[in-house]
Design an enzyme around this catalytic site. Structure first.
Site, PDB file in Angstrom:
ATOM      1  N   CYS A   2       0.839  -1.217   0.000  1.00 25.70           N
ATOM      2  CA  CYS A   2       0.000   0.000   0.000  1.00 25.70           C
ATOM      3  C   CYS A   2       0.868   1.258   0.000  1.00 25.70           C
ATOM      4  CB  CYS A   2      -0.871   0.017   1.253  1.00 25.70           C
ATOM      5  SG  CYS A   2      -1.936  -1.413   1.372  1.00 25.70           S
ATOM      6  N   ARG A  27       4.778   1.071  -5.910  1.00 29.00           N
ATOM      7  CA  ARG A  27       4.741   0.157  -4.767  1.00 29.00           C
ATOM      8  C   ARG A  27       3.826  -1.030  -5.042  1.00 29.00           C
ATOM      9  NH1 ARG A  27       6.621   2.265  -0.062  1.00 29.00           N
ATOM     10  NH2 ARG A  27       5.213   1.034   1.220  1.00 29.00           N
ATOM     11  N   TRP A  75      -2.819  -2.477  -1.786  1.00 31.69           N
ATOM     12  CA  TRP A  75      -2.346  -3.775  -2.277  1.00 31.69           C
ATOM     13  C   TRP A  75      -3.063  -4.793  -1.416  1.00 31.69           C
ATOM     14  CZ3 TRP A  75       0.522  -8.062  -0.624  1.00 31.69           C
ATOM     15  CH2 TRP A  75       1.081  -8.857  -1.632  1.00 31.69           C
ATOM     16  N   ASN A  99      -1.667   1.044   6.063  1.00 31.45           N
ATOM     17  CA  ASN A  99      -0.736   0.113   5.413  1.00 31.45           C
ATOM     18  C   ASN A  99      -0.275  -0.833   6.509  1.00 31.45           C
ATOM     19  OD1 ASN A  99       1.091  -1.269   3.859  1.00 31.45           O
ATOM     20  ND2 ASN A  99       2.683   0.312   3.979  1.00 31.45           N
ATOM     21  N   GLY A 100      -0.504  -2.129   6.281  1.00 34.70           N
ATOM     22  CA  GLY A 100      -0.082  -3.117   7.280  1.00 34.70           C
ATOM     23  C   GLY A 100      -1.135  -4.190   7.430  1.00 34.70           C
ATOM     24  N   GLU A 479      19.742 -14.413 -10.218  1.00 36.71           N
ATOM     25  CA  GLU A 479      19.122 -13.091 -10.389  1.00 36.71           C
ATOM     26  C   GLU A 479      18.575 -12.953 -11.801  1.00 36.71           C
ATOM     27  OE1 GLU A 479      17.943 -10.829  -8.821  1.00 36.71           O
ATOM     28  OE2 GLU A 479      17.837  -9.150 -10.192  1.00 36.71           O
ATOM     29  N   LYS A 483      14.691 -11.944 -12.591  1.00 40.63           N
ATOM     30  CA  LYS A 483      14.365 -10.765 -13.413  1.00 40.63           C
ATOM     31  C   LYS A 483      13.424 -11.142 -14.540  1.00 40.63           C
ATOM     32  CE  LYS A 483      14.925  -8.054 -11.691  1.00 40.63           C
ATOM     33  NZ  LYS A 483      15.413  -8.173 -10.358  1.00 40.63           N
ATOM     34  N   GLU A 486       9.819 -12.365 -13.190  1.00 41.89           N
ATOM     35  CA  GLU A 486       8.957 -11.440 -12.439  1.00 41.89           C
ATOM     36  C   GLU A 486       8.333 -10.368 -13.338  1.00 41.89           C
ATOM     37  OE1 GLU A 486      10.464  -8.779  -9.429  1.00 41.89           O
ATOM     38  OE2 GLU A 486      12.443  -8.752 -10.329  1.00 41.89           O
ATOM     39  N   HIS A 502      21.483 -34.163 -13.598  1.00 37.93           N
ATOM     40  CA  HIS A 502      20.866 -34.901 -12.476  1.00 37.93           C
ATOM     41  C   HIS A 502      19.364 -34.682 -12.436  1.00 37.93           C
ATOM     42  CE1 HIS A 502      24.860 -35.940 -11.012  1.00 37.93           C
ATOM     43  NE2 HIS A 502      25.212 -34.702 -11.335  1.00 37.93           N
ATOM     44  N   LYS A 601       6.905  -3.110  -4.784  1.00 36.95           N
ATOM     45  CA  LYS A 601       8.313  -2.731  -4.747  1.00 36.95           C
ATOM     46  C   LYS A 601       8.945  -3.093  -3.409  1.00 36.95           C
ATOM     47  CE  LYS A 601      12.189  -0.972  -5.995  1.00 36.95           C
ATOM     48  NZ  LYS A 601      13.025  -1.808  -6.912  1.00 36.95           N
TER      49      LYS A 601
HETATM   50  C1  AGP Z   1      13.376  -7.851  -7.183  1.00 32.26           C
HETATM   51  O1  AGP Z   1      13.317  -7.403  -8.519  1.00 32.26           O
HETATM   52  C2  AGP Z   1      12.051  -7.781  -6.506  1.00 32.26           C
HETATM   53  N1  AGP Z   1      11.480  -6.480  -6.569  1.00 32.26           N
HETATM   54  C3  AGP Z   1      12.113  -8.325  -5.097  1.00 32.26           C
HETATM   55  O2  AGP Z   1      12.624  -9.629  -5.150  1.00 32.26           O
HETATM   56  C4  AGP Z   1      12.971  -7.506  -4.113  1.00 32.26           C
HETATM   57  O3  AGP Z   1      14.316  -7.634  -4.442  1.00 32.26           O
HETATM   58  C5  AGP Z   1      12.755  -8.074  -2.706  1.00 32.26           C
HETATM   59  O4  AGP Z   1      11.399  -7.888  -2.355  1.00 32.26           O
HETATM   60  C6  AGP Z   1      13.640  -7.417  -1.647  1.00 32.26           C
HETATM   61  O5  AGP Z   1      13.353  -6.050  -1.575  1.00 32.26           O
HETATM   62  P1  AGP Z   1      14.363  -5.110  -0.758  1.00 32.26           P
HETATM   63  O6  AGP Z   1      15.681  -5.176  -1.462  1.00 32.26           O
HETATM   64  O7  AGP Z   1      13.743  -3.740  -0.801  1.00 32.26           O
HETATM   65  O8  AGP Z   1      14.460  -5.663   0.638  1.00 32.26           O
END
Ligand code: AGP
Length: 606
Positions: A2, A27, A75, A99-100, A479, A483, A486, A502, A601
């Site tokens: 949120c 976000r 969210w 938010n929470g 990574e 990328k 996602e 394997h 985010k």
């Molecule tokens: C990565 O592209 C994602 N947005 C997600 O995995 C992110 O890295 C993860 O939520 C950790 O976020 P932070 O680095 O703000 O702790």
């Protein structure tokens, strides 16, 4: 997660709120709403809808001269994506945004006999009801009494009928920053991006402190009513930095910012070609006598930790555990007072990482966070912090933050080696001299953007993709896989190249994309053999290596030649290529790479 914004002052509030919500879109959200005082404050009016901020704007009044209000992007956690579940929520005299997660909302429904009175399925509306139940004309007392009953994470902004022009805020775990800008008014938001165009000064609202915002000023107090002086900070970027600057999406802009982000993160921490953390006030004593390391993070930050951890193991020969924060929290920690705990986080607000840090602090006072957002919860919670000077990262898919996190981990490794005499200065100077050149190497790679983009067409129709490598390339490939999946929604996974036989090689069929990374010279031949195995089964191989040219077509279909740097530094080059590949693949599938479905985010709720 949120997004929250609140304003009260001399300016009209509606556009401040709507524009602020637009800046918080990154976000991640699925509905939006605002509440504001109307008719000289005699009542609070709400506009809210499932959908985007533009949909909210469309239902707002053209003319709205209110100068006080709150706004929210939701969210969904409790309750589906509906207009009724969108925030703000009004109950009696109270209107709030949240938010929470309120963990004991069922118990509160019973206690306050709310069945049949609720208009939504959210825990937030119940929080409004509890505050209202305590309200007898004094907003602050009502909030103080109510939060004592709430269990869980919350960031509230609250309006009270009969208190026009006043916004009240309080938080526990969920982030909120605030400010007061003369000539404008008082601002509060999930992060400063929402009001950066009015001021670059802000303070983090301390947990369980009550902020009263009025046109003529703000008042911060603890739950005992004692005044507390806000600890103001300033950000060194401005509103243009937090905008796309001519790029179509934040993600590609932030990829192009990597050379600058790397330079700004590395160079201030080098003196005489040796690592120097004195400006960060991180003492050498933190590293002296370290017997082992635990790196804790989530997502991309965790994958940066994998690369940094592999580098430290190989360079220093000490045990390094890379822990997924949400797992670490519920395992028996194997850390001691001689363990250095490194916590990585771009946002500094990821709840699992923050709670894991708090757990680790019960075992060691050697905690060091690597964080991009100044003054964030994780930065403030750790004993020491090394900020990555990456500038704001708006796109949900982390790019420049990954690269600068790895760079800081490399500097930490050098410092650890020198302090514990496991590295000599000459070798470290040699390494850092090469590290300092990485920004220009990455800049050079960005010139291959078009060639990479052309590969994205090939990827866009894939249903599965595999990323393979050995050593640091394997760590990096994790990574790359994240990328791609996602933001393109293609199932992708990283695999140690030597492990394919394997099991997983059974999934390789004609045309399956395999992104192979072969930059580590000590295992290059082995990786090439593994590539031939997948190629022989029909894989479409995209190869990243330091070879200038590959003529043998049994090895790859496309080759990206990386500028020649030492093995440990190729990760910065490979990362950029994989980020660009993911970006264009996402575009090729008609997605919005900045705001991928279901993702936020910063994951500030568990
Ligand atoms: C990565 O592209 C994602 N947005 C997600 O995995 C992110 O890295 C993860 O939520 C950790 O976020 P932070 O680095 O703000 O702790």
């Amino acid at each position: 997660m949120c997004g929250i914004i609140g304003f009260t002052g001399s300016k009209e509030a509606q556009n401040i709120l709507l524009d602020g919500l637009q800046k918080l879109e990154y976000r991640g959200y699925d509905s939006a709403g605002i509440a504001f005082f109307k008719d000289n404050g005699s009542h609070v009016s709400i506009r809210k809808t499932a959908g985007k901020v533009d949909d909210l704007r469309a239902i707002c009044d053209e003319e709205n001269n209110s100068t006080c209000g709150i706004g929210h992007t939701r969210w969904a956690t409790h309750g589906g994506v509906t207009n009724a579940n969108a925030h703000p929520h009004k109950f009696g005299n109270v209107t709030l945004i949240h938010n929470g997660i309120i963990e004991n909302y069922h118990e509160l429904i019973e206690k306050y006999n709310l069945k049949g009175q609720l208009k939504s399925d959210t825990d937030s509306e119940i929080a409004a009801a509890v505050i209202d139940a305590h309200y007898d004309g004094d907003p602050k007392e009502a909030i103080k009494a109510a939060v004592k009953e709430l269990k869980g994470a919350f960031a509230f902004c609250v309006l009270f009928k009969g208190h026009p022009g006043e916004v009240y805020a309080i938080r526990n775990v969920s982030p909120m920053v605030a400010s007061y800008a003369a000539g404008a008014g008082a601002f509060i938001a999930s992060d400063i991006t929402a009001f950066i165009e009015y001021t670059n000064r802000y303070f983090v609202l301390p947990e369980y402190h009550l902020l009263t915002m009025k046109e003529d000023g703000i008042f911060l107090e603890n739950l005992s009513g004692q005044a507390v002086e806000p600890e103001f900070m300033t950000v060194d970027w401005d509103v243009t930095t937090a905008q796309k600057g001519g790029y179509p999406y934040f993600m590609i802009k932030e990829i192009h910012e990597e050379p600058t982000a790397l330079a700004n993160t590395i160079n201030p921490r080098i003196s005489d070609l040796l690592p120097d953390f004195s400006a960060d006030e991180v003492p050498d004593s933190l590293f002296a006598g370290v017997k082992d390391i635990t790196i804790i993070a989530c997502g991309t930050a965790m994958y940066a930790g994998n690369v940094g951890g592999a580098f430290i193991r190989n360079k220093l020969g000490i045990p390094v555990t890379v822990a997924i924060a949400s797992e670490f929290r519920y395992e028996r920690p194997t850390i001691s007072k001689d363990t250095l705990v490194i916590v990585a986080s771009q946002s500094g607000e990821t709840i699992d990482t923050l709670e894991a840090l708090k757990l680790a602090k019960q075992y060691t006072d050697r905690t060091l966070s690597i964080v991009n957002v100044k003054g964030s919860s994780i930065a403030r919670e750790s004993h020491h912090v090394l900020y990555t000077h990456g500038g704001p990262e708006i796109a949900v898919a982390s790019t420049k933050a990954y690269s600068v996190q790895v760079a800081v981990l490399y500097l930490v490794a050098c410092k650890l080696g020198l302090v514990n005499n496991s590295l000599n200065e000459a070798d470290v100077r040699d390494f850092i001299s090469d590290l300092r050149n990485i920004p220009s190497m990455v800049e050079e790679l960005l010139n291959q953007e078009d060639k990479i983009a052309r590969q994205a067409d090939r990827m866009a129709n894939a249903t599965d993709a595999f990323f393979i490598g050995r050593g640091l390339d394997y760590s990096l490939s994790m990574e790359g896989a994240l990328k791609l999946k996602e933001i393109s929604y293609i199932h992708a996974e990283a695999y140690a190249a030597g492990e394919l036989k394997h099991g997983t090689i059974s999934l390789i069929t004609d045309g399956t994309p395999v992104i192979a990374i072969a930059t580590q010279q000590n295992v290059y031949g082995k990786v090439v053999s593994n590539i031939r195995e997948v190629k022989a089964r029909g894989a479409y191989v995209i190869l990243l290596s330091k070879d200038k040219v590959i003529t043998d077509n049994t090895i790859c279909d496309v080759h990206f030649s990386l500028p020649a740097v030492r093995d440990e530094l190729t990760v910065f080059e490979s990362a950029v290529i994989l980020q660009i590949l993911a970006y264009y693949t996402s575009l090729g599938k008609g997605n919005n790479p900045d705001q991928p479905r279901n993702l936020a985010k910063s994951v500030t709720v568990e």
